[in-house]
Design an enzyme around this catalytic site. Structure first.
Site, short mmCIF file in Angstrom:
data_model
loop_
_atom_site.label_atom_id
_atom_site.label_comp_id
_atom_site.label_asym_id
_atom_site.label_seq_id
_atom_site.Cartn_x
_atom_site.Cartn_y
_atom_site.Cartn_z
N LYS A 118 -8.82 -0.81 0.49
CA LYS A 118 -8.17 0.50 0.31
C LYS A 118 -6.86 0.27 -0.44
O LYS A 118 -5.98 -0.42 0.05
CB LYS A 118 -7.92 1.15 1.66
CG LYS A 118 -7.19 2.48 1.52
CD LYS A 118 -7.13 3.24 2.82
CE LYS A 118 -6.35 4.53 2.65
NZ LYS A 118 -6.32 5.31 3.89
N GLU A 174 -10.59 -9.25 1.70
CA GLU A 174 -10.52 -8.19 2.72
C GLU A 174 -11.92 -7.88 3.25
O GLU A 174 -12.13 -7.77 4.45
CB GLU A 174 -9.91 -6.91 2.13
CG GLU A 174 -8.41 -6.96 1.91
CD GLU A 174 -7.62 -6.76 3.19
OE1 GLU A 174 -8.24 -6.62 4.27
OE2 GLU A 174 -6.38 -6.74 3.13
N LYS A 197 2.98 3.40 1.13
CA LYS A 197 2.13 2.59 2.02
C LYS A 197 1.83 1.21 1.44
O LYS A 197 0.84 0.57 1.78
CB LYS A 197 0.84 3.36 2.31
CG LYS A 197 1.09 4.71 3.00
CD LYS A 197 -0.21 5.36 3.47
CE LYS A 197 0.07 6.66 4.26
NZ LYS A 197 -1.17 7.27 4.78
N SER A 255 -9.69 12.53 -2.79
CA SER A 255 -9.23 13.89 -3.06
C SER A 255 -8.72 14.09 -4.49
O SER A 255 -8.99 15.11 -5.11
CB SER A 255 -8.15 14.28 -2.05
OG SER A 255 -7.07 13.36 -2.10
N TYR A 309 -16.23 14.83 -1.53
CA TYR A 309 -16.02 16.26 -1.34
C TYR A 309 -17.00 17.08 -2.17
O TYR A 309 -17.07 18.29 -2.05
CB TYR A 309 -14.57 16.62 -1.71
CG TYR A 309 -13.57 15.80 -0.92
CD1 TYR A 309 -13.31 16.10 0.41
CD2 TYR A 309 -12.91 14.71 -1.50
CE1 TYR A 309 -12.41 15.34 1.15
CE2 TYR A 309 -12.01 13.94 -0.77
CZ TYR A 309 -11.77 14.26 0.55
OH TYR A 309 -10.89 13.50 1.29
N LYS A 316 -12.03 2.10 -1.90
CA LYS A 316 -11.39 3.40 -2.04
C LYS A 316 -10.11 3.26 -2.85
O LYS A 316 -9.36 2.34 -2.58
CB LYS A 316 -11.07 3.91 -0.63
CG LYS A 316 -10.34 5.21 -0.57
CD LYS A 316 -9.95 5.48 0.85
CE LYS A 316 -9.14 6.76 0.85
NZ LYS A 316 -8.57 7.05 2.13
N ARG A 364 -3.22 14.30 1.42
CA ARG A 364 -2.01 14.34 2.23
C ARG A 364 -1.48 15.77 2.33
O ARG A 364 -0.88 16.14 3.34
CB ARG A 364 -0.96 13.37 1.68
CG ARG A 364 -1.43 11.92 1.85
CD ARG A 364 -0.43 10.92 1.27
NE ARG A 364 -1.00 9.57 1.24
CZ ARG A 364 -0.45 8.55 0.59
NH1 ARG A 364 0.69 8.71 -0.06
NH2 ARG A 364 -1.04 7.36 0.60
C1 PBG Z 1 -5.45 8.08 6.07
C2 PBG Z 1 -6.40 8.37 5.00
C3 PBG Z 1 -6.10 8.73 3.68
C4 PBG Z 1 -7.29 9.04 3.06
C5 PBG Z 1 -8.31 8.81 3.98
N1 PBG Z 1 -7.75 8.39 5.17
C6 PBG Z 1 -4.78 8.92 3.03
C7 PBG Z 1 -3.82 7.81 2.97
O1 PBG Z 1 -4.14 6.66 3.20
O2 PBG Z 1 -2.68 8.12 2.69
C8 PBG Z 1 -7.41 9.53 1.65
C9 PBG Z 1 -8.62 10.35 1.34
C10 PBG Z 1 -8.54 11.14 0.10
O3 PBG Z 1 -7.58 11.11 -0.68
O4 PBG Z 1 -9.52 11.87 -0.16
N2 PBG Z 1 -5.41 6.83 6.60
#
Ligand code: PBG
Length: 330
Positions: free
Chosen positions: A196, A239, A223, A280, A319, A254, A206
């Site tokens: 990720k 990972e 993050k 997203s 989505y 991701k 968010r």
């Molecule tokens: C939270 C999480 C996130 C997403 C999935 N789980 C956001 C982040 O890590 O800030 C993102 C999903 C998306 O953007 O569609 N742990």
């Protein structure tokens, strides 16, 4: 060699193209992310995600019934937690009567055969908007992993089939696996967000959950100390391999489109299913371009999903799941 070989022969008609097609997408490929909120009768559109909604439990029930009828067989649940229930340790995440726990039960009651996966991370519950516990400007690793283990047990007790830790703490898969096994949930699966990346493509998500890191002194503004550097490739393999050793049943990459090289890399090396999260921001980009008339929505959407699968995805959290099934059926 040309002229004996002419590659276009295999493209001359729709029939031959269908016969030699290597990659086919079906509703079985999709995991549907759903955003759940407290309340009743609520179905509010997320501004940066056109035609995508936050739903209260009553709407969630109707939604999963509709998804099931369309042939979709898995959901990935996220909750939007009221500000007053947030704290640094994510205590609300362990509430047996919490929103996530209720959402799991709602889905299972409406659709017992629907596979329910749950997001496991502290950010929706965190007053600081971080995936872990914040202390002196740092995100605590082992302390967070412990909470994630308890959270996973709580989701399993409510009926979740799989937990999906999205936090990127080291060692959390092992902690979660042991916590689940200790409580007898040996059949509850783990889909790990293994690779990720610290990506700006998560912006609309968010917004949807109001979960962005807050601007406070001594709280990291992003993050990057736990999510991966987009520049790195070998680290993604490390990972994924470590997560598999710790008990991950499925590993995930991701975001999707910008990271398909990583998907293929991992797919070539591991023997567990590989998932991709088309996030997203990817959804928002296509919706916006289509709204302006600059891209053909359905064709580009199907091309992207196909490309994700061709790159090596066995399942895709997207989505676009409902839109894609509509296109497939038309
Ligand atoms: C939270 C999480 C996130 C997403 C999935 N789980 C956001 C982040 O890590 O800030 C993102 C999903 C998306 O953007 O569609 N742990």
């Amino acid at each position: 060699m040309y002229p004996i070989i002419r590659n276009r022969r295999l493209r001359t008609s729709d029939a031959i193209r269908r016969l030699v097609r290597e990659t086919i997408i079906t509703p079985d490929d999709f995991l549907v992310p759903l955003f759940v909120v407290e309340g009743k009768g609520i179905k509010e559109e997320i501004p940066s995600m056109p035609n995508y909604y936050r739903m209260s439990l009553d709407h969630l029930e109707n939604e999963v019934k509709e998804l099931w009828k369309m042939g979709l067989c898995g959901v990935l649940l996220f909750v939007k937690v009221p500000e007053k229930l947030k704290d640094n340790e994510g205590k609300e995440a362990l509430n047996p009567k919490g929103l996530m726990q209720k959402a799991i039960k709602t889905v299972k009651q409406a659709c017992p055969n629907m596979l329910v996966m749950t997001d496991v991370a502290l950010d929706p519950y965190s007053s600081y908007g971080h995936d872990g516990i914040v202390s002196n400007g740092k995100i605590l690793n082992d302390e967070t992993a412990e909470v994630l283990g308890e959270m996973s047990v709580s989701h399993a007790e409510a009926g979740a089939d799989f937990v999906a830790p999205s936090d990127m703490m080291d060692g959390r898969i092992l902690t979660i696996r042991e916590a689940l096994d200790d409580e007898g949930f040996v059949d509850t699966g783990i889909m790990s967000y293994s690779a990720k990346y610290a990506s700006a493509f998560y912006g609309p998500f968010r917004d949807a959950l109001d979960s962005a890191p807050v601007h406070l002194e001594n709280v990291p503004k992003d993050k990057k100390t736990y999510q991966m550097d987009p520049a790195n490739r070998f680290e993604a393999l490390k990972e994924a391999e470590m997560d598999i050793d710790e008990g991950a049943d499925i590993v995930m990459v991701k975001p999707g489109l910008a990271y398909l090289d990583i998907v293929r890399e991992i797919k070539n090396e591991v023997e567990v299913p590989v998932a991709v999260y088309q996030v997203s921001g990817e959804y928002a980009m296509l919706k916006a371009a289509a709204e302006k008339g600059w891209l053909d929505h359905d064709t580009v959407m199907m091309e992207q999903l196909l490309s994700i699968k061709r790159a090596g995805a066995n399942l895709i959290a997207t989505y676009f799941a409902k839109d894609a099934v509509r296109v497939m059926n038309s």
